[in-house]
Enzyme design. Structure first.
Site, PDB file in Angstrom:
ATOM      1  N   LYS A 206       0.836  -1.219   0.000  1.00  0.00           N
ATOM      2  CA  LYS A 206       0.000   0.000   0.000  1.00  0.00           C
ATOM      3  C   LYS A 206       0.869   1.268   0.000  1.00  0.00           C
ATOM      4  O   LYS A 206       2.075   1.193   0.129  1.00  0.00           O
ATOM      5  CB  LYS A 206      -0.960  -0.030   1.182  1.00  0.00           C
ATOM      6  CG  LYS A 206      -1.702  -1.355   1.363  1.00  0.00           C
ATOM      7  CD  LYS A 206      -2.585  -1.765   0.194  1.00  0.00           C
ATOM      8  CE  LYS A 206      -3.199  -3.129   0.496  1.00  0.00           C
ATOM      9  NZ  LYS A 206      -4.331  -3.501  -0.317  1.00  0.00           N
TER      10      LYS A 206
HETATM   11  C1  LIG Z   1      -5.206  -4.653   0.542  1.00  0.00           C
HETATM   12  C2  LIG Z   1      -6.676  -4.538   0.539  1.00  0.00           C
HETATM   13  C3  LIG Z   1      -7.469  -5.048   1.590  1.00  0.00           C
HETATM   14  C4  LIG Z   1      -6.927  -5.899   2.698  1.00  0.00           C
HETATM   15  O1  LIG Z   1      -5.861  -5.340   3.374  1.00  0.00           O
HETATM   16  P1  LIG Z   1      -4.804  -6.304   4.098  1.00  0.00           P
HETATM   17  O2  LIG Z   1      -3.999  -5.328   4.897  1.00  0.00           O
HETATM   18  O3  LIG Z   1      -4.023  -6.970   3.014  1.00  0.00           O
HETATM   19  O4  LIG Z   1      -5.544  -7.258   4.950  1.00  0.00           O
HETATM   20  C5  LIG Z   1      -8.824  -4.799   1.561  1.00  0.00           C
HETATM   21  N1  LIG Z   1      -9.393  -4.117   0.563  1.00  0.00           N
HETATM   22  C6  LIG Z   1      -8.684  -3.642  -0.472  1.00  0.00           C
HETATM   23  C7  LIG Z   1      -9.379  -2.877  -1.530  1.00  0.00           C
HETATM   24  C8  LIG Z   1      -7.300  -3.854  -0.533  1.00  0.00           C
HETATM   25  O5  LIG Z   1      -6.598  -3.400  -1.566  1.00  0.00           O
END
Ligand SMILES: *Cc1c(COP(=O)(O)O)cnc(C)c1O
Length: 423
Positions: A206
Site C-alpha cells: 500500500k
Molecule cells: C489490501 C486490501 C485489503 C486488505 O488489506 P490487508 O492489509 O491486506 O488485509 C482490503 N481491501 C482492499 C481494496 C485492498 O486493496
C-alpha cells in the site's frame, strides 16, 4: 511499422530490460532512519504491546488528525480494519452487506466472519467502482451496510451512494486500502471521511506500510468505542474490570508496527504527489491514442495502480493480448487485476464458510439460499476478462521509467493489428 518497432512478443527487442522500482522490496519503499529510530525507542522501552505502549496510541491520534476525523482505531491488517467496521455495525446473522465484485477478498472476510451475507453490486465499466444506481438496485430490507471500495485509488461516488443509503439507515463503510488521500467527487475532504466509517491498510504493497496493519476511522464515538473493544477481545479495559462485553478478537497492532507506521505517515503526501506526477505524464503522453480510457482526474486519484481500460472493438485485441504484449516489453502490468470476480472465489461458490453448514448463505439466517454464479455482475466480468489493464505505479519512478511505460503502450497500441493477426 519498421522492423525496429517489432513487438517483443513477436520477436522484436523489448522496450525495457531492467526492473522497475517495486513495492515488493526496498527499491519502491520508503523505510529509513525515521522508522529505525522509532523501532529502537520501542525495543529500548521494553513495551512491544500497545497496552502500556506509546507508538500505537500516538499513531491513532496522528492519523485521526491527518484526516480530520474524531477517532482512528489501529488493528493488525486492512482486513481486520474492515472487520472492525462490520462488527461495529453489528448485523444480525443473514443481514446483507453490499460489496463490489472487483476488490481484494479482505473486503468480504469481515462480512462473512460476522455471519452477514455479501451482496455484490455491479460496477462502472471504466472505474470498476460501484455506482449509486448499482448499489440502489442491490438494496433489500435486509441491507445493513455498504462497503464502498475506491478501486486502485480512484474516487468512488461515495456522496451519491450516501444519498441512497442514509434515508434507509444503511451504514456506508469506505474501503480505502488502495486510496490514501483520494478525494471523492463532490467532496473536498479525503476518502475514508465521507462515509460513516473508513478503513485503511498498511500492508506491504500500500502507499504507506508497516508490513501489515490497519486503521479504521470514524467521527461516531459510539462506533469507535465498539471497534476498540472488538479489536481487544471485547474487553473494556479502561473500566479497570476484567470481563468481556461481546465476541471480539485480538486484532491489536503491535508497537513495532505502530513505530513504523508513525514514521511512514509524514511521507504519505509526497508518495501520493509523486504517483500523481507519473500519472499526469502518462495521461498527457497517451491522450491521442484511440481505444484507451485513462484515469483523467489526476488530483483526486491516488494511483495505487494506474488502470487502463481498452476498447477491444477499436483495437482489435482484448486485455489479455494487449497485456501480454506489454509484459513482453518489460512493463509491470497486470491483466484484469483479478482472475475472476470476488463472488466466483471457491469460498463463495462452494460456500466454504463454517464446516459444511454453508452458514450464513442459507435460509435461515438469510431470507433465501444465496448462490453466487457467473453472470452476477456482467460489467465486472467484462473488465476482468476483456478490457482492464493495471499498470504498476511507484513514487520512485524516474522520468525514464515513466517514459518507457508510455513508449511501450504506444508501441503495443500501434502493433495491436499485428497481434490480432498473429497465430
Ligand atoms: C489490501 C486490501 C485489503 C486488505 O488489506 P490487508 O492489509 O491486506 O488485509 C482490503 N481491501 C482492499 C481494496 C485492498 O486493496
Amino acid at each position: 511499422m519498421s522492423s525496429t518497432d517489432a513487438l517483443a512478443i513477436a520477436g522484436g527487442s523489448p522496450t525495457r530490460t531492467d526492473p522497475f522500482p517495486s513495492v515488493g522490496n526496498a527499491s519502491g519503499r520508503n523505510f529509513g532512519k525515521e522508522e529505525l529510530r522509532n523501532l529502537e525507542d520501542v525495543i529500548r522501552s521494553g513495551v512491544l504491546n500497545r497496552v502500556g505502549g506509546t507508538q500505537v496510541p500516538s499513531l491513532e491520534s496522528e492519523f485521526a488528525d491527518y484526516l480530520g476525523v474524531g477517532n482512528a482505531v489501529a488493528s493488525s491488517s486492512g482486513t481486520a480494519a474492515i472487520h472492525l467496521a462490520v462488527a461495529a455495525v453489528d448485523p444480525e446473522p443473514g443481514d446483507e452487506i453490499i460489496v463490489p465484485p472487483i476488490t481484494d477478498f479482505g473486503t468480504v472476510i469481515g462480512v462473512l466472519a460476522q455471519n452477514a451475507v455479501p451482496i455484490f453490486a455491479d460496477v462502472d465499466p471504466i472505474t470498476g467502482c460501484m455506482t449509486a444506481e448499482t448499489v440502489a438496485a442491490a438494496i433489500t430490507d435486509r441491507t445493513r451496510a455498504v462497503i464502498v471500495v475506491h478501486l486502485f485509488g480512484g474516487p468512488a461516488p461515495v456522496e451519491a451512494i450516501k444519498q441512497v443509503c442514509e434515508p434507509r439507515g444503511i451504514t456506508v463503510i469506505e474501503d480505502c486500502a488502495q486510496a490514501y488521500l483520494t478525494v471523492p467527487d463532490g467532496a473536498t475532504s479525503y476518502a475514508g471521511t465521507r462515509g460513516h466509517i473508513g478503513c485503511f491498510s498498511l500492508q506491504q504493497s500500500k502507499h504507506i506500510s508497516a508490513g501489515d496493519g490497519g486503521l479504521t476511522v470514524t467521527d461516531d464515538d459510539r462506533l469507535a468505542q465498539r471497534m476498540r473493544w472488538f479489536a481487544d477481545k471485547g474487553w473494556p479495559r479502561e473500566t479497570g474490570g476484567r470481563t468481556n462485553l461481546f465476541l471480539g478478537f485480538n486484532y491489536r497492532m503491535t508497537e513495532l508496527q505502530g513505530a513504523v507506521a508513525r514514521a511512514q505517515l509524514p511521507k504519505l503526501w509526497r508518495v501520493v504527489q509523486a504517483r500523481r506526477n507519473v500519472a499526469r505524464t502518462l495521461v498527457q503522453s497517451l491522450a491521442d491514442l484511440d481505444g484507451l480510457t485513462l484515469p483523467q482526474d489526476v488530483d483526486r486519484h491516488s494511483y495505487w495502480l494506474f488502470p487502463v481500460v481498452i476498447d477491444p472493438d477499436v483495437l482489435g485485441v482484448d486485455n489479455q493480448a494487449f497485456g501480454k504484449a506489454l509484459q513482453a516489453e518489460g512493463i509491470p502490468v497486470g491483466i484484469g487485476y483479478l482472475d475472476r470476480p470476488v463472488y466466483l472465489a471457491d469460498v463463495l461458490t462452494k460456500r466454504n464458510t463454517y464446516g459444511r453448514s454453508a452458514y450464513p448463505l442459507t435460509s435461515p439466517p438469510a431470507s433465501k439460499d444465496v448462490v453466487y454464479a457467473e453472470g452476477d455482475c456482467p460489467v465486472a466480468e467484462q473488465l476482468i476478462d476483456e478490457t482492464l489493464l493495471v499498470v504498476h505505479v511507484n513514487e520512485h519512478y524516474t522520468e525514464r521509467d515513466t517514459a518507457d511505460i508510455a513508449t511501450a503502450i504506444r508501441k503495443v497500441h500501434a502493433g495491436a493489428v499485428e497481434l490480432w493477426d498473429a497465430p
